[in-house]
Scaffold this motif. Structure first.
Motif, PDB file in Angstrom:
ATOM      1  N   GLU A 230     -24.716  33.000 -80.872  1.00 47.73           N
ATOM      2  CA  GLU A 230     -24.640  34.148 -79.968  1.00 47.73           C
ATOM      3  C   GLU A 230     -24.120  33.724 -78.592  1.00 47.73           C
ATOM      4  N   VAL A 231     -24.628  32.586 -78.085  1.00 49.45           N
ATOM      5  CA  VAL A 231     -24.164  32.086 -76.784  1.00 49.45           C
ATOM      6  C   VAL A 231     -22.680  31.726 -76.858  1.00 49.45           C
ATOM      7  N   ALA A 232     -22.275  31.103 -77.967  1.00 47.97           N
ATOM      8  CA  ALA A 232     -20.875  30.711 -78.130  1.00 47.97           C
ATOM      9  C   ALA A 232     -19.962  31.937 -78.129  1.00 47.97           C
ATOM     10  N   VAL A 233     -20.381  33.013 -78.782  1.00 46.66           N
ATOM     11  CA  VAL A 233     -19.578  34.240 -78.808  1.00 46.66           C
ATOM     12  C   VAL A 233     -19.429  34.802 -77.395  1.00 46.66           C
ATOM     13  N   GLN A 234     -20.514  34.782 -76.629  1.00 48.04           N
ATOM     14  CA  GLN A 234     -20.457  35.259 -75.247  1.00 48.04           C
ATOM     15  C   GLN A 234     -19.530  34.386 -74.406  1.00 48.04           C
ATOM     16  N   ASP A 235     -19.637  33.059 -74.575  1.00 47.53           N
ATOM     17  CA  ASP A 235     -18.795  32.146 -73.799  1.00 47.53           C
ATOM     18  C   ASP A 235     -17.330  32.244 -74.216  1.00 47.53           C
ATOM     19  N   MET A 236     -17.067  32.499 -75.504  1.00 52.04           N
ATOM     20  CA  MET A 236     -15.689  32.685 -75.944  1.00 52.04           C
ATOM     21  C   MET A 236     -15.063  33.895 -75.261  1.00 52.04           C
ATOM     22  N   ALA A 237     -15.864  34.947 -75.092  1.00 52.83           N
ATOM     23  CA  ALA A 237     -15.359  36.135 -74.404  1.00 52.83           C
ATOM     24  C   ALA A 237     -15.005  35.820 -72.958  1.00 52.83           C
TER      25      ALA A 237
ATOM     26  N   ALA B  95     -11.852  27.880 -66.972  1.00 48.01           N
ATOM     27  CA  ALA B  95     -13.050  28.639 -67.331  1.00 48.01           C
ATOM     28  C   ALA B  95     -13.993  27.793 -68.163  1.00 48.01           C
ATOM     29  N   LEU B  96     -13.428  26.959 -69.018  1.00 50.28           N
ATOM     30  CA  LEU B  96     -14.245  26.064 -69.833  1.00 50.28           C
ATOM     31  C   LEU B  96     -14.975  25.062 -68.958  1.00 50.28           C
ATOM     32  N   GLN B  97     -14.298  24.507 -67.966  1.00 55.94           N
ATOM     33  CA  GLN B  97     -14.905  23.512 -67.077  1.00 55.94           C
ATOM     34  C   GLN B  97     -16.036  24.105 -66.235  1.00 55.94           C
ATOM     35  N   ALA B  98     -16.047  25.415 -66.061  1.00 59.27           N
ATOM     36  CA  ALA B  98     -17.109  26.049 -65.269  1.00 59.27           C
ATOM     37  C   ALA B  98     -18.436  26.085 -66.010  1.00 59.27           C
ATOM     38  N   LEU B  99     -18.412  25.856 -67.319  1.00 54.64           N
ATOM     39  CA  LEU B  99     -19.642  25.854 -68.115  1.00 54.64           C
ATOM     40  C   LEU B  99     -20.303  24.484 -68.052  1.00 54.64           C
ATOM     41  N   SER B 100     -21.591  24.433 -68.346  1.00 54.44           N
ATOM     42  CA  SER B 100     -22.274  23.146 -68.472  1.00 54.44           C
ATOM     43  C   SER B 100     -21.698  22.400 -69.669  1.00 54.44           C
ATOM     44  N   VAL B 101     -21.845  21.080 -69.675  1.00 53.76           N
ATOM     45  CA  VAL B 101     -21.286  20.276 -70.764  1.00 53.76           C
ATOM     46  C   VAL B 101     -21.862  20.680 -72.125  1.00 53.76           C
ATOM     47  N   PRO B 102     -23.185  20.908 -72.238  1.00 53.20           N
ATOM     48  CA  PRO B 102     -23.693  21.366 -73.547  1.00 53.20           C
ATOM     49  C   PRO B 102     -23.078  22.685 -74.003  1.00 53.20           C
ATOM     50  N   ARG B 103     -22.844  23.605 -73.050  1.00 50.29           N
ATOM     51  CA  ARG B 103     -22.222  24.882 -73.440  1.00 50.29           C
ATOM     52  C   ARG B 103     -20.746  24.698 -73.766  1.00 50.29           C
ATOM     53  N   GLN B 104     -20.087  23.762 -73.085  1.00 49.28           N
ATOM     54  CA  GLN B 104     -18.707  23.435 -73.450  1.00 49.28           C
ATOM     55  C   GLN B 104     -18.651  22.936 -74.891  1.00 49.28           C
ATOM     56  N   ALA B 105     -19.562  22.029 -75.229  1.00 53.17           N
ATOM     57  CA  ALA B 105     -19.593  21.489 -76.590  1.00 53.17           C
ATOM     58  C   ALA B 105     -19.852  22.598 -77.601  1.00 53.17           C
ATOM     59  N   ASN B 106     -20.769  23.485 -77.276  1.00 50.14           N
ATOM     60  CA  ASN B 106     -21.134  24.561 -78.193  1.00 50.14           C
ATOM     61  C   ASN B 106     -19.968  25.520 -78.421  1.00 50.14           C
TER      62      ASN B 106
ATOM     63  N   VAL C 180     -11.323  17.188 -71.479  1.00 50.82           N
ATOM     64  CA  VAL C 180     -11.425  18.428 -70.700  1.00 50.82           C
ATOM     65  C   VAL C 180     -11.924  18.123 -69.290  1.00 50.82           C
ATOM     66  N   ALA C 181     -12.910  17.231 -69.180  1.00 51.85           N
ATOM     67  CA  ALA C 181     -13.444  16.873 -67.863  1.00 51.85           C
ATOM     68  C   ALA C 181     -12.388  16.190 -67.001  1.00 51.85           C
ATOM     69  N   ALA C 182     -11.520  15.398 -67.636  1.00 52.04           N
ATOM     70  CA  ALA C 182     -10.492  14.659 -66.903  1.00 52.04           C
ATOM     71  C   ALA C 182      -9.276  15.518 -66.572  1.00 52.04           C
ATOM     72  N   CYS C 183      -9.233  16.725 -67.072  1.00 55.44           N
ATOM     73  CA  CYS C 183      -8.060  17.581 -66.930  1.00 55.44           C
ATOM     74  C   CYS C 183      -8.099  18.289 -65.574  1.00 55.44           C
TER      75      CYS C 183
ATOM     76  N   THR D 275      -4.258  20.313 -78.349  1.00 56.38           N
ATOM     77  CA  THR D 275      -3.328  19.940 -77.290  1.00 56.38           C
ATOM     78  C   THR D 275      -3.509  20.866 -76.098  1.00 56.38           C
ATOM     79  N   ARG D 276      -2.962  20.415 -74.960  1.00 59.52           N
ATOM     80  CA  ARG D 276      -2.936  21.276 -73.782  1.00 59.52           C
ATOM     81  C   ARG D 276      -1.560  21.909 -73.681  1.00 59.52           C
ATOM     82  N   LEU D 277      -1.533  23.231 -73.593  1.00 62.05           N
ATOM     83  CA  LEU D 277      -0.300  23.965 -73.347  1.00 62.05           C
ATOM     84  C   LEU D 277      -0.521  24.821 -72.108  1.00 62.05           C
ATOM     85  N   GLY D 278       0.022  24.362 -70.995  1.00 58.97           N
ATOM     86  CA  GLY D 278      -0.181  25.078 -69.733  1.00 58.97           C
ATOM     87  C   GLY D 278      -1.628  25.014 -69.286  1.00 58.97           C
ATOM     88  N   LEU D 279      -2.255  26.174 -69.170  1.00 60.89           N
ATOM     89  CA  LEU D 279      -3.630  26.246 -68.665  1.00 60.89           C
ATOM     90  C   LEU D 279      -4.652  26.393 -69.786  1.00 60.89           C
ATOM     91  N   HIS D 280      -4.204  26.236 -71.031  1.00 56.72           N
ATOM     92  CA  HIS D 280      -5.082  26.508 -72.159  1.00 56.72           C
ATOM     93  C   HIS D 280      -5.081  25.363 -73.166  1.00 56.72           C
TER      94      HIS D 280
END
Length: 326
Positions: A238-245, A255-266, A291-294, A311-316
């Motif tokens: 459920e948390v992953a679905v919310q974070d994907m949105a 946006a991914l980097q703004a999350l905590s590392v455990p939530r990034q992993a999830n 991701v952290a080094a990006c 891979t990284r393509l632009g900002l995603h």
């Protein structure tokens, strides 16, 4: 085969069925019927619970000489019980590098789903019991599994457009066998179940008896732990679905980097699973590091994950599956 004088026969399987279907069951139902004790008990319980609404499906793997004997016992039991029997022959041989157990399991579920649809069944009951659940949990622990693995077997799931149900996960195998002996209902013992070349069989033969001595109620407590893990995993999804949105699809790196590392992993694990890619722990850790080094536009990401690359393509972030996996 087991047989003895009947003594006050009770039906332990009905408790599991009634708990799973406290209201109206999705009738008619099929039962995956191998001829072994567990599926025989389930078939008899279901046929008594819903007379005329249950059909047996026997999957003939053709992997061992005793397979023909299994068919004979299944036919005899179903005739006596007045239950229609459908025998489905499949080729469950594995390919090079493929697990024999996994190949047989996939072929079996696919055949069960196809047979259920063909005969108008609303679902299929499976005979896995409390001992099977413990074995699955111990296998997951031995592999260092996360919550999805520690959740062991779900009570119900969908496969091939068909719902499958496991009403016996709280019932020990010995209880099912004793009930069949009391009723003098024949069953067969699959000789492959004692072949200790298979890890699950070694657990059953060597580890479960020791656990029973040290922790007499381990089947109940281990199953409870599996249910707790399943509940926790459901929350993580459920948390992953919310974070994907929030981060978008494909994931926006900032946006991914703004999350905590455990939530990034999830959320990354969830995103990759949606791409039909299951990352290893090492691959996911490396992806989190990248991701952290990006932090600059020039930072590149090109990491192998499962049967593909992130891979990284632009900002995603983007995932590309290998040509052989498409």
């Amino acid at each position: 085969m087991g047989a003895a004088a009947p003594v006050n026969p009770v039906n332990p399987a009905l408790a599991g069925i009634d708990a799973l279907f406290p209201g109206v069951a999705p009738l008619p139902l099929g039962v995956a019927y191998s001829g072994g004790a567990d599926s025989t008990a389930l078939l008899m319980a279901a046929a008594r619970r819903w007379p005329g609404q249950v059909q047996a499906i026997h999957i003939h793997h053709g992997l061992q000489a005793a397979a023909g004997d299994f068919v004979g016992v299944c036919e005899s039991v179903c005739v006596q019980a007045g239950v229609p029997l459908h025998i489905v022959r499949i080729d469950a041989r594995h390919t090079a590098g493929e697990s024999p157990e996994d190949a047989a399991r996939r072929a079996r579920y696919a055949a069960l789903a196809t047979a259920a649809v063909a005969h108008g069944l609303k679902g299929v009951l499976l005979g896995q019991h409390a001992d099977d659940q413990v074995e699955t949990l111990l296998l997951a622990l031995s592999r260092g599994a996360g919550l999805p693995g520690l959740s062991a077997m779900p009570v119900q799931f969908a496969r091939g457009g068909v719902m499958f149900y496991r009403p016996l996960l709280q019932t020990p195998s010995i209880v099912l066998r004793q009930w069949l002996v009391q009723l003098q209902i024949p069953f067969v013992d699959d000789p492959s179940n004692t072949d200790e070349r298979y890890t699950r069989n070694r657990i059953r033969a060597r580890l479960l008896p020791v656990l029973a001595q040290a922790f007499p109620h381990f089947r109940v407590t281990f199953a409870r732990s599996a249910r707790h893990a399943a509940q926790a995993q459901a929350v993580l999804v459920e948390v992953a679905v919310q974070d994907m949105a929030a981060i978008g699809t494909p994931p926006a790196i900032k946006a991914l980097q703004a999350l905590s590392v455990p939530r990034q992993a999830n959320v990354l694990r969830h995103w990759l699973l949606l791409q039909h890619a299951t990352p290893s722990t090492a691959q996911l850790d490396q992806l989190l590091h990248q991701v952290a080094a990006c932090s600059t536009r020039g930072h590149q990401i090109h990491l192998k994950v499962a049967q593909g690359h992130v891979t990284r393509l632009g900002l995603h972030l983007h995932f590309t599956a290998a040509a052989s996996a498409r």
